[in-house]
Write an enzyme that holds these catalytic residues in place. Structure first.
Site, short mmCIF file in Angstrom:
data_model
loop_
_atom_site.label_atom_id
_atom_site.label_comp_id
_atom_site.label_asym_id
_atom_site.label_seq_id
_atom_site.Cartn_x
_atom_site.Cartn_y
_atom_site.Cartn_z
CE LYS A 1 -3.89 -1.95 2.30
NZ LYS A 1 -5.06 -1.88 1.49
CD GLU B 1 -5.18 7.11 2.55
OE1 GLU B 1 -6.42 6.88 2.50
OE2 GLU B 1 -4.37 6.65 1.73
NE ARG C 1 -7.12 -9.95 -7.50
CZ ARG C 1 -7.12 -9.13 -6.47
NH1 ARG C 1 -6.04 -8.92 -5.77
NH2 ARG C 1 -8.23 -8.48 -6.14
C1 MV4 Z 1 -10.76 5.07 2.58
C2 MV4 Z 1 -12.10 5.49 2.80
C3 MV4 Z 1 -12.32 6.82 3.05
N1 MV4 Z 1 -11.27 7.69 3.11
N2 MV4 Z 1 -9.77 5.98 2.64
C4 MV4 Z 1 -11.54 0.39 2.69
C5 MV4 Z 1 -10.69 -0.75 2.24
C6 MV4 Z 1 -9.44 -0.16 1.73
N3 MV4 Z 1 -9.03 -0.82 0.53
C7 MV4 Z 1 -9.74 1.29 1.51
N4 MV4 Z 1 -10.97 1.58 2.16
C8 MV4 Z 1 -11.41 2.85 2.33
N5 MV4 Z 1 -10.45 3.80 2.34
C9 MV4 Z 1 -10.03 7.25 2.91
N6 MV4 Z 1 -9.03 8.11 2.98
C10 MV4 Z 1 -13.11 4.52 2.72
C11 MV4 Z 1 -12.76 3.19 2.50
C12 MV4 Z 1 -13.85 2.24 2.47
C13 MV4 Z 1 -14.11 1.47 1.33
C14 MV4 Z 1 -13.34 1.58 0.18
C15 MV4 Z 1 -13.61 0.81 -0.93
C16 MV4 Z 1 -14.67 -0.08 -0.90
C17 MV4 Z 1 -15.45 -0.22 0.24
C18 MV4 Z 1 -15.18 0.55 1.37
C19 MV4 Z 1 -15.99 0.43 2.48
C20 MV4 Z 1 -15.72 1.19 3.58
C21 MV4 Z 1 -14.65 2.09 3.58
#
Ligand code: MV4
Length: 505
Positions: free
Chosen positions: A116, A200, A292
């Site tokens: 990441k 973040e 992938r």
């Molecule tokens: C975030 C976010 C809001 N703000 N980053 C969740 C899993 C990880 N891959 C990244 N995620 C998130 N990052 C910031 N700065 C909200 C999420 C997030 C989310 C992202 C993608 C798909 C589903 C999600 C469900 C909850 C929160």
């Protein structure tokens, strides 16, 4: 071109790869654990070899056994599918040592983009927008809190090694910081053996939009457009579509160019996915790279007309990408739902078991990618994904109506499936208006709702008469066990008619 490919996976994706190989005239070698001896991928492959007991640590994750099979059977390439070892750099490294071509990115690109924070640093160098915050882990909690204060709350703590939402904490205020920091670090330590966390700015109600990229070994890198993947349950995608209803041609171009810049900066080849969050003002922010083929690749295939698995194989064999990205515009609309052997009326518990009967939907605009058959027993040892049902239509509306029609045709008895979840999602007004974000489904499911399908009758020998009697009793007792859009009577009528047809001489 390759002569024989080892498919280092199981289930629907192994079947998907087999089919591409068959069309290309390439021989296939399957591997299987003890509980997969009778699985569909084993039946369809030209050759199949056992690689150990059910637990994946002792079978599908054993690089040494995979290399043994590849050598013995004379394979010249290996396709990892998704999951298992697909993003583990030790696999491409072992392939190089064994003299096998790995159908995926080079080891170094996987390492540079897989993590990441490494991915985020690469994105900043490539001038790809990232969420404001740190791109390095922070050692000391006081320093971290000072950074959070200067950014302004809410902020999000994320584990470096994170995945599936583990080691993630939203912090709303300075007072809550110290506790959230401890929780995130200890959760990350437990889940990944790595307590490091970065910070973040927390985006409110973002969408998850990802760009499919392809890069060949001759310097051509293309974007194949986006997929909208905001419909997730506890960080698991359940519905995906292409194109994204919110992405304009201008935004598609900007996001595609950003993804291509990143792939170039990382020395990437083969298929990759660049994940972004998109906020309400259509600003986009890099999240991470998946090195992938993705589960949801079929929606991109349906709107581009390309076979992404064949493209992966061709690129790995050194071929050039046969088109420029300017020529790719999505045609129509595609949507995929992931059908799992799990019980939506019982907290989505896995529901392994034997498939007694199964009827697959067909007809205009319908595609079903699956790894199951009647009489097969779904093992409890792996992810219980049964099938991916994909619809294509000229518009989003037509696609959704085809998907709903196909879900009504789909029957599977002997195990529980999450089909009713999709009937519900696909009839929600907000979903139909494409007004949703990454937390929408979890919020929907937190609201009280009656079970949306009648429980299936005894699964062993479900005769039509027993089913009809059961249904008669059920409707006499209650009338609220179903939604207005899907009265059970019509469903039983459909099923009854089909069974009568099935038994006609
Ligand atoms: C975030 C976010 C809001 N703000 N980053 C969740 C899993 C990880 N891959 C990244 N995620 C998130 N990052 C910031 N700065 C909200 C999420 C997030 C989310 C992202 C993608 C798909 C589903 C999600 C469900 C909850 C929160």
């Amino acid at each position: 071109m390759f002569k024989k490919i080892l498919i280092a996976n199981r289930g629907e994706i192994a079947v998907r790869i087999l089919r591409a190989c068959r069309e290309l005239g390439i021989k296939t070698v399957a591997v299987y654990s003890e509980v997969d001896r009778k699985s569909l991928h084993v039946r369809l492959a030209d050759e199949a070899y056992p690689i150990g007991p059910a637990p994946s640590r002792e079978s599908y994750l054993r690089i040494d056994k995979l290399m043994d099979v590849a050598r013995k059977s004379g394979c010249d390439a290996l396709h990892p599918g998704y999951g298992f070892l697909a993003e583990n750099a030790a696999l491409p490294r072992a392939c190089v040592d064994t003299g096998l071509v790995f159908i995926g990115p080079p080891t170094e690109a996987m390492e540079a983009m897989g993590s990441k924070t490494a991915g985020k640093q690469l994105a900043r160098r490539a001038e790809v927008p990232t969420v404001p915050g740190t791109s390095d882990p922070i050692e000391n909690p006081e320093e971290a809190q000072a950074i959070a204060q200067s950014m302004g709350y809410p902020i999000l703590l994320k584990a470096i090694a994170g995945g599936g939402g583990k080691g993630m904490r939203v912090v709303e205020s300075d007072a809550a910081f110290a506790g959230a920091w401890r929780d995130a670090a200890s959760e990350a330590m437990n889940a990944f053996g790595d307590p490091r966390v970065f910070i973040e700015k927390y985006l409110i109600g973002p969408r998850h939009v990802e760009i499919q990229i392809f890069a060949d070994a001759h310097g051509r890198v293309v974007s194949l457009g986006e997929r909208e993947c905001s419909i997730q349950r506890r960080h698991q995608k359940v519905v995906e579509e292409a194109p994204s209803p919110i992405v304009t041609p201008e935004l598609r171009k900007k996001m595609g160019e950003a993804a291509v810049r990143l792939a170039r900066a990382g020395g990437y080849t083969n298929a990759g996915t660049v994940e972004f969050l998109v906020d309400a003002d259509l600003n986009f922010y890099f999240l991470e790279v998946n090195t992938r083929l993705q589960v949801e690749h079929p929606v991109t295939e349906q709107v581009t007309g390309l076979d992404l698995v064949k493209l992966q194989i061709a690129i790995a064999a050194g071929h050039r990408l046969p088109f420029a990205w300017e020529t790719i515009t999505p045609r129509g609309h595609a949507m995929e739902v992931r059908l799992y052997a799990e019980d939506p009326d019982n907290n989505f518990y896995p529901s392994p078991g034997t498939i007694i009967s199964r009827h697959a939907p067909t007809g205009p605009g319908i595609r079903l990618d699956e790894g199951v058959y009647e009489g097969w027993t779904v093992p409890m040892d792996y992810d219980p994904l049964l099938s991916k049902l994909i619809a294509w239509g000229n518009s989003r509306e037509e696609t959704i109506s085809r998907l709903r029609r196909a879900l009504d045709e789909y029957t599977i008895t002997g195990i529980r499936t999450n089909v009713s979840l999709f009937r519900r999602i696909l009839s929600e007004p907000e979903f139909l208006r494409a007004e949703f974000h990454t937390k929408w489904l979890d919020e929907l499911l937190a609201r009280p709702h009656p079970p949306s399908t009648p429980p299936r009758p005894g699964t062993e020998e479900a005769s039509l008469i027993a089913a009809a009697l059961w249904h008669h009793n059920q409707t006499a007792k209650s009338s609220d066990s179903h939604t207005a859009s899907q009265p059970p009577s019509s469903r039983w009528k459909t099923e009854g008619r089909r069974q009568q047809l099935d038994h006609m001489p």
